[in-house]
Design a protein around this motif. Sequence first.
Motif, PDB file in Angstrom:
ATOM      1  N   ALA A 105      43.638  37.152 -30.742  1.00 50.35           N
ATOM      2  CA  ALA A 105      44.004  35.596 -30.010  1.00 50.35           C
ATOM      3  C   ALA A 105      44.714  34.511 -31.496  1.00 50.35           C
ATOM      4  O   ALA A 105      44.936  35.314 -32.830  1.00 50.35           O
ATOM      5  CB  ALA A 105      42.643  35.095 -29.739  1.00 50.35           C
ATOM      6  N   VAL A 106      45.165  33.036 -31.653  1.00 45.45           N
ATOM      7  CA  VAL A 106      45.527  32.303 -32.373  1.00 45.45           C
ATOM      8  C   VAL A 106      44.148  31.763 -32.733  1.00 45.45           C
ATOM      9  O   VAL A 106      43.296  31.133 -31.343  1.00 45.45           O
ATOM     10  CB  VAL A 106      46.787  31.597 -32.071  1.00 45.45           C
ATOM     11  CG1 VAL A 106      46.479  30.440 -33.789  1.00 45.45           C
ATOM     12  CG2 VAL A 106      47.780  32.513 -32.636  1.00 45.45           C
ATOM     13  N   SER A 107      43.472  31.632 -34.056  1.00 40.94           N
ATOM     14  CA  SER A 107      41.884  30.259 -33.945  1.00 40.94           C
ATOM     15  C   SER A 107      42.182  29.266 -34.967  1.00 40.94           C
ATOM     16  O   SER A 107      42.805  29.279 -35.902  1.00 40.94           O
ATOM     17  CB  SER A 107      41.175  31.298 -33.983  1.00 40.94           C
ATOM     18  OG  SER A 107      39.741  31.345 -34.310  1.00 40.94           O
ATOM     19  N   ILE A 108      41.976  28.006 -34.441  1.00 40.23           N
ATOM     20  CA  ILE A 108      42.524  27.020 -35.735  1.00 40.23           C
ATOM     21  C   ILE A 108      41.272  26.362 -34.927  1.00 40.23           C
ATOM     22  O   ILE A 108      40.905  25.684 -34.037  1.00 40.23           O
ATOM     23  CB  ILE A 108      43.786  25.878 -35.129  1.00 40.23           C
ATOM     24  CG1 ILE A 108      45.031  27.065 -35.116  1.00 40.23           C
ATOM     25  CG2 ILE A 108      43.702  24.762 -35.590  1.00 40.23           C
ATOM     26  CD1 ILE A 108      46.278  26.096 -34.639  1.00 40.23           C
ATOM     27  N   GLY A 109      40.172  25.696 -35.843  1.00 42.38           N
ATOM     28  CA  GLY A 109      39.650  24.870 -36.220  1.00 42.38           C
ATOM     29  C   GLY A 109      39.180  23.804 -37.340  1.00 42.38           C
ATOM     30  O   GLY A 109      39.920  23.895 -38.507  1.00 42.38           O
ATOM     31  N   LEU A 110      38.910  22.985 -36.701  1.00 41.72           N
ATOM     32  CA  LEU A 110      38.686  21.374 -38.018  1.00 41.72           C
ATOM     33  C   LEU A 110      37.183  20.860 -38.010  1.00 41.72           C
ATOM     34  O   LEU A 110      36.747  20.730 -36.871  1.00 41.72           O
ATOM     35  CB  LEU A 110      39.626  20.502 -37.147  1.00 41.72           C
ATOM     36  CG  LEU A 110      39.828  19.156 -38.123  1.00 41.72           C
ATOM     37  CD1 LEU A 110      40.303  19.356 -39.408  1.00 41.72           C
ATOM     38  CD2 LEU A 110      40.160  17.727 -37.621  1.00 41.72           C
ATOM     39  N   ILE A 111      37.477  21.578 -39.515  1.00 38.91           N
ATOM     40  CA  ILE A 111      35.530  20.793 -40.106  1.00 38.91           C
ATOM     41  C   ILE A 111      35.634  20.064 -40.935  1.00 38.91           C
ATOM     42  O   ILE A 111      36.323  19.116 -41.126  1.00 38.91           O
ATOM     43  CB  ILE A 111      35.310  22.199 -40.666  1.00 38.91           C
ATOM     44  CG1 ILE A 111      35.084  23.237 -39.794  1.00 38.91           C
ATOM     45  CG2 ILE A 111      33.139  21.555 -40.650  1.00 38.91           C
ATOM     46  CD1 ILE A 111      34.186  23.845 -39.128  1.00 38.91           C
ATOM     47  N   PRO A 129      31.761  21.169 -37.271  1.00 33.81           N
ATOM     48  CA  PRO A 129      33.115  21.548 -36.476  1.00 33.81           C
ATOM     49  C   PRO A 129      32.950  20.656 -35.074  1.00 33.81           C
ATOM     50  O   PRO A 129      32.793  19.591 -34.600  1.00 33.81           O
ATOM     51  CB  PRO A 129      32.552  22.598 -36.084  1.00 33.81           C
ATOM     52  CG  PRO A 129      31.375  23.388 -36.402  1.00 33.81           C
ATOM     53  CD  PRO A 129      30.857  22.197 -36.836  1.00 33.81           C
ATOM     54  N   VAL A 130      34.941  19.849 -35.153  1.00 34.38           N
ATOM     55  CA  VAL A 130      34.914  18.684 -34.429  1.00 34.38           C
ATOM     56  C   VAL A 130      36.057  18.993 -33.710  1.00 34.38           C
ATOM     57  O   VAL A 130      36.289  18.493 -32.461  1.00 34.38           O
ATOM     58  CB  VAL A 130      35.849  17.517 -34.852  1.00 34.38           C
ATOM     59  CG1 VAL A 130      34.018  16.610 -35.885  1.00 34.38           C
ATOM     60  CG2 VAL A 130      36.802  17.281 -36.588  1.00 34.38           C
ATOM     61  N   ILE A 131      37.477  20.550 -33.875  1.00 27.52           N
ATOM     62  CA  ILE A 131      38.483  20.409 -32.672  1.00 27.52           C
ATOM     63  C   ILE A 131      38.332  21.703 -33.072  1.00 27.52           C
ATOM     64  O   ILE A 131      38.146  22.402 -33.813  1.00 27.52           O
ATOM     65  CB  ILE A 131      39.515  19.751 -33.350  1.00 27.52           C
ATOM     66  CG1 ILE A 131      40.062  18.662 -33.836  1.00 27.52           C
ATOM     67  CG2 ILE A 131      40.822  20.850 -32.953  1.00 27.52           C
ATOM     68  CD1 ILE A 131      40.744  18.053 -33.453  1.00 27.52           C
ATOM     69  N   GLY A 132      38.340  22.851 -32.270  1.00 25.46           N
ATOM     70  CA  GLY A 132      38.784  24.345 -31.208  1.00 25.46           C
ATOM     71  C   GLY A 132      39.791  24.355 -30.789  1.00 25.46           C
ATOM     72  O   GLY A 132      39.688  23.588 -29.594  1.00 25.46           O
ATOM     73  N   VAL A 133      40.572  24.552 -31.187  1.00 28.57           N
ATOM     74  CA  VAL A 133      41.751  25.470 -30.625  1.00 28.57           C
ATOM     75  C   VAL A 133      41.787  27.273 -30.371  1.00 28.57           C
ATOM     76  O   VAL A 133      42.104  27.586 -31.817  1.00 28.57           O
ATOM     77  CB  VAL A 133      43.312  25.083 -30.561  1.00 28.57           C
ATOM     78  CG1 VAL A 133      44.227  25.946 -29.725  1.00 28.57           C
ATOM     79  CG2 VAL A 133      42.987  23.184 -30.438  1.00 28.57           C
TER      80      VAL A 133
END
Length: 285
Positions: A105-111, A129-133
């Motif tokens: 998978a592709v994983s992109i998270g925003l802290i 952590p506020v965004i998870g894709v």
Amino acid sequence: MQSLRLPLSECLDAAVTAAHAAAAILQSYANNRTELVIDSKMRNDLVSQADREAEHAIIDILLERTPQLGIVAEESGGKPSDIATWYIDPLDGTTNFLHGIPHYAVSIGLIAHAGAKISGHEPLEHDTPVIGVVYDPNREELFTALHGVGVWLNGRRIQCSRAEKLEDSVVATGFPFRDFSFADEYMPTLHHAIKHTRGIRRQGAAALDLAWVACGRYDAYWEMGLAPWDVAAGTVLVREAGGVCEDIFHSAPWPIGGYLYAGNAHTAAALDAMIQPHMKPRQNA
């Protein structure tokens, strides 16, 4: 002075766009694996031009759409910013990918960092952590999560399982594969789980393990020795699905150190109780 308010919806849209762009690159290489140039960063830690090109695509989009935010990526490094930082894994499950196993998978998270403001609320007291894709291109499954709003699989809301006991649970894990320094701590937990769960799965992609906890396919999950970009996005997914995803050492607000356990309130607590007797104190934990 730079604003500390985060436009989460715009950030989520940028991350989804970036994940699709990266996945398109990965899939273009998937049928030509024999032509990939593969490098070994360390034992059992591989990287190919598929990883690198996918990461560049993600970074280009995020720099254009969210230039005020920091970026930390697996292959190219980077640095945090004062407001928030993207943690990027362009190909979680590289070994699977290189062997033709369709589970990556592709994983992109925003802290968001302490002091940042979200949707008019008070400034955050700690990194959050506020965004998870997480995007699985083989199943065309897109997991997205927004702090305080919810989590979705292809636009449909999801939630963690309702299992109450490990004995009734299918549990995911990851074995030591490149860093074996914690094997003496990990192996007793595996032995216990073998005897006290319905079954254990080891699929080799931490981001998908967490995504599958969020949608109830797995009842719980634990692993040690991961990297921040492996778990940043998945942490948001699980938490927004009503679950728990925490640092095994209970010393960080999210599992930035790569030692984590996750599940619903019941299974996560049971995992924590299973793990703690076998952990050695960390000087910096």
